[in-house]
Motif scaffolding. Structure first.
Motif, PDB file in Angstrom:
ATOM      1  N   LEU A  30       0.820  -1.211   0.000  1.00  0.00           N
ATOM      2  CA  LEU A  30       0.000   0.000   0.000  1.00  0.00           C
ATOM      3  C   LEU A  30       0.857   1.264   0.000  1.00  0.00           C
ATOM      4  CD1 LEU A  30      -2.922  -0.968   2.404  1.00  0.00           C
ATOM      5  CD2 LEU A  30      -2.999  -0.672  -0.074  1.00  0.00           C
ATOM      6  N   LEU A  31       1.981   1.249   0.702  1.00  0.00           N
ATOM      7  CA  LEU A  31       2.887   2.401   0.679  1.00  0.00           C
ATOM      8  C   LEU A  31       3.474   2.613  -0.720  1.00  0.00           C
ATOM      9  CD1 LEU A  31       4.855   2.195   4.036  1.00  0.00           C
ATOM     10  CD2 LEU A  31       3.206   3.916   3.334  1.00  0.00           C
ATOM     11  N   ILE A  32       3.847   1.534  -1.385  1.00  0.00           N
ATOM     12  CA  ILE A  32       4.377   1.642  -2.743  1.00  0.00           C
ATOM     13  C   ILE A  32       3.296   2.162  -3.691  1.00  0.00           C
ATOM     14  CG2 ILE A  32       5.228   0.291  -4.707  1.00  0.00           C
ATOM     15  CD1 ILE A  32       6.657  -1.494  -2.615  1.00  0.00           C
ATOM     16  N   LEU A  33       2.077   1.678  -3.551  1.00  0.00           N
ATOM     17  CA  LEU A  33       0.960   2.142  -4.377  1.00  0.00           C
ATOM     18  C   LEU A  33       0.660   3.622  -4.137  1.00  0.00           C
ATOM     19  CD1 LEU A  33      -1.223   1.259  -6.403  1.00  0.00           C
ATOM     20  CD2 LEU A  33      -2.673   0.770  -4.445  1.00  0.00           C
ATOM     21  N   LEU A  34       0.703   4.050  -2.895  1.00  0.00           N
ATOM     22  CA  LEU A  34       0.481   5.454  -2.565  1.00  0.00           C
ATOM     23  C   LEU A  34       1.561   6.341  -3.183  1.00  0.00           C
ATOM     24  CD1 LEU A  34      -1.223   7.512  -0.962  1.00  0.00           C
ATOM     25  CD2 LEU A  34       0.363   7.157   0.931  1.00  0.00           C
ATOM     26  N   TYR A  35       2.808   5.913  -3.108  1.00  0.00           N
ATOM     27  CA  TYR A  35       3.902   6.657  -3.727  1.00  0.00           C
ATOM     28  C   TYR A  35       3.677   6.763  -5.238  1.00  0.00           C
ATOM     29  CZ  TYR A  35       8.511   7.860  -5.451  1.00  0.00           C
ATOM     30  OH  TYR A  35       9.543   8.464  -6.100  1.00  0.00           O
ATOM     31  N   TYR A  36       3.285   5.653  -5.858  1.00  0.00           N
ATOM     32  CA  TYR A  36       3.040   5.631  -7.303  1.00  0.00           C
ATOM     33  C   TYR A  36       1.920   6.589  -7.687  1.00  0.00           C
ATOM     34  CZ  TYR A  36       1.973   3.732 -11.915  1.00  0.00           C
ATOM     35  OH  TYR A  36       1.738   3.592 -13.248  1.00  0.00           O
ATOM     36  N   ILE A  37       0.845   6.588  -6.930  1.00  0.00           N
ATOM     37  CA  ILE A  37      -0.303   7.453  -7.221  1.00  0.00           C
ATOM     38  C   ILE A  37       0.062   8.926  -7.066  1.00  0.00           C
ATOM     39  CG2 ILE A  37      -2.544   8.164  -6.291  1.00  0.00           C
ATOM     40  CD1 ILE A  37      -3.191   5.256  -5.876  1.00  0.00           C
ATOM     41  N   CYS A  38       0.924   9.237  -6.119  1.00  0.00           N
ATOM     42  CA  CYS A  38       1.275  10.641  -5.864  1.00  0.00           C
ATOM     43  C   CYS A  38       2.338  11.180  -6.821  1.00  0.00           C
ATOM     44  CB  CYS A  38       1.743  10.804  -4.428  1.00  0.00           C
ATOM     45  SG  CYS A  38       0.418  10.605  -3.233  1.00  0.00           S
ATOM     46  N   LYS A  39       3.169  10.341  -7.389  1.00  0.00           N
ATOM     47  CA  LYS A  39       4.294  10.826  -8.187  1.00  0.00           C
ATOM     48  C   LYS A  39       4.133  10.680  -9.696  1.00  0.00           C
ATOM     49  CE  LYS A  39       6.786  12.243  -4.843  1.00  0.00           C
ATOM     50  NZ  LYS A  39       7.030  13.657  -4.661  1.00  0.00           N
ATOM     51  N   VAL A  40       3.464   9.645 -10.159  1.00  0.00           N
ATOM     52  CA  VAL A  40       3.401   9.363 -11.589  1.00  0.00           C
ATOM     53  C   VAL A  40       2.343  10.235 -12.257  1.00  0.00           C
ATOM     54  CG1 VAL A  40       2.884   7.566 -13.284  1.00  0.00           C
ATOM     55  CG2 VAL A  40       4.231   7.019 -11.277  1.00  0.00           C
ATOM     56  N   LYS A  41       2.693  10.764 -13.440  1.00  0.00           N
ATOM     57  CA  LYS A  41       1.766  11.587 -14.213  1.00  0.00           C
ATOM     58  C   LYS A  41       1.283  10.795 -15.422  1.00  0.00           C
ATOM     59  CE  LYS A  41       3.702  16.008 -12.909  1.00  0.00           C
ATOM     60  NZ  LYS A  41       4.237  17.284 -13.378  1.00  0.00           N
ATOM     61  N   ILE A  42      -0.004  10.943 -15.725  1.00  0.00           N
ATOM     62  CA  ILE A  42      -0.592  10.246 -16.862  1.00  0.00           C
ATOM     63  C   ILE A  42      -1.396  11.231 -17.706  1.00  0.00           C
ATOM     64  CG2 ILE A  42      -0.698   7.992 -15.741  1.00  0.00           C
ATOM     65  CD1 ILE A  42      -3.666   8.515 -15.219  1.00  0.00           C
ATOM     66  N   TYR A  43      -1.709  10.817 -18.910  1.00  0.00           N
ATOM     67  CA  TYR A  43      -2.483  11.629 -19.842  1.00  0.00           C
ATOM     68  C   TYR A  43      -3.922  11.123 -19.911  1.00  0.00           C
ATOM     69  CZ  TYR A  43       1.715  13.616 -22.068  1.00  0.00           C
ATOM     70  OH  TYR A  43       2.871  14.285 -22.335  1.00  0.00           O
ATOM     71  N   ASP A  44      -4.818  12.016 -20.328  1.00  0.00           N
ATOM     72  CA  ASP A  44      -6.126  11.599 -20.809  1.00  0.00           C
ATOM     73  C   ASP A  44      -5.943  11.284 -22.288  1.00  0.00           C
ATOM     74  OD1 ASP A  44      -7.399  11.995 -18.384  1.00  0.00           O
ATOM     75  OD2 ASP A  44      -7.935  14.063 -18.844  1.00  0.00           O
ATOM     76  N   GLN A  45      -6.851  10.476 -22.832  1.00  0.00           N
ATOM     77  CA  GLN A  45      -6.660  10.006 -24.191  1.00  0.00           C
ATOM     78  C   GLN A  45      -7.943  10.160 -25.009  1.00  0.00           C
ATOM     79  OE1 GLN A  45      -5.787   5.849 -24.266  1.00  0.00           O
ATOM     80  NE2 GLN A  45      -5.049   5.882 -26.355  1.00  0.00           N
ATOM     81  N   TYR A  46      -7.771  10.615 -26.247  1.00  0.00           N
ATOM     82  CA  TYR A  46      -8.883  10.698 -27.196  1.00  0.00           C
ATOM     83  C   TYR A  46      -8.495   9.853 -28.405  1.00  0.00           C
ATOM     84  CZ  TYR A  46     -12.273  12.519 -30.520  1.00  0.00           C
ATOM     85  OH  TYR A  46     -13.275  12.627 -31.443  1.00  0.00           O
ATOM     86  N   GLN A  47      -9.282   8.828 -28.709  1.00  0.00           N
ATOM     87  CA  GLN A  47      -8.973   7.945 -29.828  1.00  0.00           C
ATOM     88  C   GLN A  47      -9.918   8.210 -30.987  1.00  0.00           C
ATOM     89  OE1 GLN A  47      -9.174   3.980 -28.200  1.00  0.00           O
ATOM     90  NE2 GLN A  47      -6.987   4.001 -27.759  1.00  0.00           N
ATOM     91  N   THR A  48      -9.355   8.196 -32.179  1.00  0.00           N
ATOM     92  CA  THR A  48     -10.139   8.389 -33.391  1.00  0.00           C
ATOM     93  C   THR A  48      -9.437   7.680 -34.546  1.00  0.00           C
ATOM     94  OG1 THR A  48     -11.226  10.045 -34.763  1.00  0.00           O
ATOM     95  CG2 THR A  48      -9.016  10.577 -33.983  1.00  0.00           C
ATOM     96  N   LYS A  49     -10.018   7.756 -35.705  1.00  0.00           N
ATOM     97  CA  LYS A  49      -9.436   7.151 -36.904  1.00  0.00           C
ATOM     98  C   LYS A  49      -9.140   8.243 -37.922  1.00  0.00           C
ATOM     99  CE  LYS A  49     -11.735   2.731 -36.300  1.00  0.00           C
ATOM    100  NZ  LYS A  49     -10.592   1.943 -35.958  1.00  0.00           N
ATOM    101  N   GLY A  50      -8.145   7.990 -38.753  1.00  0.00           N
ATOM    102  CA  GLY A  50      -7.764   8.943 -39.782  1.00  0.00           C
ATOM    103  C   GLY A  50      -7.579   8.248 -41.122  1.00  0.00           C
ATOM    104  N   LEU A  51      -7.664   9.025 -42.183  1.00  0.00           N
ATOM    105  CA  LEU A  51      -7.523   8.512 -43.548  1.00  0.00           C
ATOM    106  C   LEU A  51      -6.166   8.918 -44.108  1.00  0.00           C
ATOM    107  CD1 LEU A  51      -8.780   7.189 -46.087  1.00  0.00           C
ATOM    108  CD2 LEU A  51      -9.625   9.459 -46.693  1.00  0.00           C
ATOM    109  N   VAL A  52      -5.443   7.945 -44.647  1.00  0.00           N
ATOM    110  CA  VAL A  52      -4.116   8.186 -45.216  1.00  0.00           C
ATOM    111  C   VAL A  52      -4.247   8.381 -46.720  1.00  0.00           C
ATOM    112  CG1 VAL A  52      -1.827   7.200 -45.579  1.00  0.00           C
ATOM    113  CG2 VAL A  52      -3.033   6.778 -43.442  1.00  0.00           C
ATOM    114  N   THR A  53      -3.609   9.433 -47.225  1.00  0.00           N
ATOM    115  CA  THR A  53      -3.488   9.633 -48.673  1.00  0.00           C
ATOM    116  C   THR A  53      -2.010   9.800 -48.982  1.00  0.00           C
ATOM    117  OG1 THR A  53      -3.881  12.002 -48.368  1.00  0.00           O
ATOM    118  CG2 THR A  53      -5.758  10.661 -49.006  1.00  0.00           C
ATOM    119  N   CYS A  54      -1.523   8.996 -49.921  1.00  0.00           N
ATOM    120  CA  CYS A  54      -0.092   9.017 -50.244  1.00  0.00           C
ATOM    121  C   CYS A  54       0.123   9.400 -51.705  1.00  0.00           C
ATOM    122  CB  CYS A  54       0.535   7.650 -50.007  1.00  0.00           C
ATOM    123  SG  CYS A  54       0.626   7.168 -48.292  1.00  0.00           S
TER     124      CYS A  54
END
Length: 136
Positions: A30-54
């Motif tokens: 639990l101490l290791i988990l608490l340290y991880y929660i307080c120190k690590v930074k994460i992103y929010d994510q938006y997923q979508t699809k795209g069309l490739v033209t070459c």
């Protein structure tokens, strides 16, 4: 005095019980988990699809919400180098929503008319901050 000595010897001979070791192990986890929660930074994510033209270079066209300001873009779950060619604000009058039409240029090995998965990462914060925002 002899009684105190016997109690000390009896205490030293007593082996720790398994339950006590399990409690200490859980406390350390639990101490290791608490340290991880307080120190690590994460992103929010938006997923979508795209069309490739070459043609000579590959371009990816994708639509994203107009209020999205992104820090990173990943292509098919891998980070890639890109160049922003165009960012055009468009309005969907039927649904009354605005969005950006992004045109990205890349040197990745993609095929023409391919549909790719794009992940836009934004709002980098510590995990504890995100938990607080969700709760309150």
């Amino acid at each position: 005095m002899l009684d105190l000595f016997n109690n000390k010897v009896a205490f030293l001979k007593k082996k720790p019980q398994m339950g006590f070791i399990a409690v200490i192990f859980v406390f350390i986890v639990l101490l290791i988990l608490l340290y991880y929660i307080c120190k690590v930074k994460i992103y929010d994510q938006y997923q979508t699809k795209g069309l490739v033209t070459c043609s000579s270079t590959c371009t990816i066209t994708v639509l994203i919400p107009s209020d999205l300001t992104y820090d990173e873009i990943w292509l098919n779950n891998k980070y890639f180098d890109y160049e922003l060619i165009g960012k055009e604000l468009q309005v969907d009058e039927e649904n009354l929503e605005s969005y950006f039409k992004l045109t990205l240029s890349t040197t990745e090995a993609l095929t023409n008319n391919e549909i790719v998965n794009l992940s836009f990462y934004y709002n980098k914060q510590r995990i504890i901050t995100k938990i607080k925002e969700k709760m309150f």
